[in-house]
Design an enzyme around this catalytic site. Sequence first.
Site, PDB file in Angstrom:
ATOM      1  N   ASP A 304      35.371  33.965  39.214  1.00  0.00           N
ATOM      2  CA  ASP A 304      34.572  34.004  37.995  1.00  0.00           C
ATOM      3  C   ASP A 304      33.385  34.954  38.148  1.00  0.00           C
ATOM      4  O   ASP A 304      32.823  35.117  39.234  1.00  0.00           O
ATOM      5  CB  ASP A 304      34.055  32.591  37.687  1.00  0.00           C
ATOM      6  CG  ASP A 304      33.267  32.532  36.397  1.00  0.00           C
ATOM      7  OD1 ASP A 304      33.866  32.784  35.336  1.00  0.00           O
ATOM      8  OD2 ASP A 304      32.055  32.258  36.449  1.00  0.00           O
ATOM      9  N   GLU A 355      37.682  37.951  36.933  1.00  0.00           N
ATOM     10  CA  GLU A 355      37.157  37.892  35.563  1.00  0.00           C
ATOM     11  C   GLU A 355      35.996  38.878  35.538  1.00  0.00           C
ATOM     12  O   GLU A 355      34.915  38.608  36.033  1.00  0.00           O
ATOM     13  CB  GLU A 355      36.700  36.469  35.229  1.00  0.00           C
ATOM     14  CG  GLU A 355      36.296  36.273  33.774  1.00  0.00           C
ATOM     15  CD  GLU A 355      34.788  36.374  33.545  1.00  0.00           C
ATOM     16  OE1 GLU A 355      34.408  36.946  32.500  1.00  0.00           O
ATOM     17  OE2 GLU A 355      34.010  35.914  34.395  1.00  0.00           O
TER      18      GLU A 355
END
Length: 630
Positions: A304, A355
Amino acid sequence: MDTKEALYTFGTGENFHIQHYFGLHKEVQDGQEGYIFRVWAPNAEEVHVIGDFSSWKDAPVKMTKNEAGVWEVFTSLPKEGQLYKYLVKRQGGQVVEKMDPVALYLEDRPGTGAYVKTIAEKKWKDSLWMGRRKRFGFKQRPVNIYEVHAGSWKRTDSGQPYTFAQLKDELIPYLVKMNYTHVEFMPIMAHPLGMSWGYQLMGYFAFEHSYGTPEEFQDFVEACHLNNIGVIVDWVPGHFTQNDDALAYFDGTPTYEYQDHHRAHNYRWGALNFDLGKTQVQSFLISSALFWIEQYHIDGIRVDAVSNMLYRDYDDGPWSPNQFGGNRNIEGYNFLRRLNGIIKYRHPDVMMVAEESTASTPITRSIDQDGLGFDYKWNMGWMNDILKFYEEDPVYRQYDFNLVTFSFMYAFDENFILPFSHDEVVHGKKSMMHKMWGDRYNQFAGLRNLYTYQICHPGKKLLFMGSEFGQFLEWKYDHQLEWGNLDEADGLNLKMQDFTSYLNQFYKDNKALWLMDDSYEGLEIIDADNTAQSVLSFIRKNDKGDMLVCVFNMTPVERREFTIGVPLAGIYEEVLNTEMEEHGGVWKEHNPQTRTQSGLWKDYQNTLTFTLPALGASIWKIKRRLKNKK
C-alpha cells in the site's frame, strides 16, 4: 541461526525472520520450563514484562539490556493464553505500556495486550496448489481478483464481523460461484481502529483479533487453495499508527520512525512514517512480509501507498530535498528494491503488487534494469479516466473519447492490474452502479459494458466486493454489503451478479484475454477513432492465433448494419452480448452467425456487419475460417 547471529543480523538489516528471536519463546533453562521475552528498545531506561502472570503492574518482571539495545528476561511465570505487555520507562522518565512489536495475536480492540501463544506448525494440504503455483506462476495465467474487506463482507445478526472460520464456509463457495481466480483482503494485521480499514497498523505479525484466530486464517487459505483460488493480502510498510501503546517512539526516541520530525510524521493520514533506511527497521519489515508468505501460504502481497515511500514531497506537510536536491526518498526507493529482491529470490511465485499512482518511477521493471521489481502496478490512470467517461452523459462522450482509448498508448509500459477498488466507492464517490449514467436500466447496461471493457482490456483485473451485483449504496466499513439488493423486484441486481459470474468464466475460458497480456502481440486496435458514434473496437489474441473481436457501443443508440474491418475472412459467431435478456438486457437472441464480406475497410481486406446493441458490448469469435478473396 543462533541468538548471537540473530542479534547481529538484526542490526545489519539481514535478519529476515526476527520473530524467531524477538517476542516470546518457550525455553527450558536450568531444567525449568518458561518463556524468554525480547524487545528492541535501545534508548529505554528500564523495561519490564507485565501481564496476567504478574498481576500486571503489581509485580513487574525486570528485563536486562544487552549491547545491541535488546531487553530480555527468562521467566517461568507465564502460562499459555495469558496476556502480556511491556512496561517501558522511556528516555526522559515517562513510563508507558507498550504492545509487543512481534506479537502473533493481540486481545480484541481497544486492548493491546498480546497473548502468550505459539501457533502450532500446520500440516498443510495444499501441496498440489503450491506445486502448480511454482510451476506455472501467474504472468501467463488468468488473474481476476475479488477485493474484500473482511470486516464488512457479511456480519452476524448481532452486527459482528464474520471470522475467517465463517468466511471459509460462506465466502469461498461464493468465490467459486462467481468464478474469481483470487481474493484480496484489505489489511488483516492488527489495527487499533476499524475506521482506518486496516491501513494504520500496529501489529505487523499479529492477526487482527476481530477476524478470528491465526489458525482459522491458515485454514481459510488452505481451503481457498483446495478450491483453486489464490489469496492476496494488503500490507503497509510505509507508515504505522501513532497510538502511544504501539510502535510510536517506542523507547522515547525515534525507534521505528525517522529522526527528522517532518519526515517521521505523515500529516495527511495522521500516522508515522517508518525510517526505511534504518537497518533494524528493514529487518523488521522484510521479516513481516516473509512471515505472512510463509506462515499463511499467501500467494501475493499488495504493498500500500508506495508513492509515500518514493517521494519526500508526497505528503501534505513540510518537506526537505534529499542530498542531491530532489524529491526522491532514497531510503524508500532502496528499501522497496531490496524488499522485492529478497522476496522474489525466496518465493519467485509470490505476486508482488504496488499501489502507486505516479509515472515517475518504473515500478514493474526488473531491479537490474533500475526498476523496483514489482510484478504488477495498479493502473490508477486507467481507472480514473474510464470512470470519468462512464459517469458522463453519452451525448458528450464523443468529445472525451480519448478517456477510453488513451490507455492503449501506455498499456504495456508497466505490468498493470486494472482496479475498481474500495477507494472508488466511498467518501461521496458513489457505488459503481450509482456512478453509471441514466435510469436504473441504463445504469446496469453501462455497468455490464464497463466490466466487459475491463475484462477485454490488457491487464489483470480487480473488483471490490458489492460491485459485482451493482450495490447501490456506497461501501460502509462497519456495515455488511447490501445483500438485500438481490431481492429487488425487478431482478436486475441478481442478473448483474449472474452476469459478472458469467463474464469471469468467459475470461478464464479465453486465453486471448490473458495469455499475452503484457505486450502489443496480444492486442490489435481495429478502430479507436469512431468518436462520432462513440464505438471502440479491438482484437485480443493468444499465441496460437485465436482471437476475440471486441466491440463497445458507448451510447444508448442501437446501431444496425454496423460494419468493422477484420483481419481474417470467415464465419463469425457472437460469443458475448451484454444486452441479452438473461443478463438484464432486452435481446432475446444473439446476432446470427455472420460471414465476412470482401472489401477494403481501413487497412483490412474483410468486413463484418452486425447489429451493435445500445450501450452494449458485442464479442465475436471465428467459427470457421475462409480463404481471403483476392
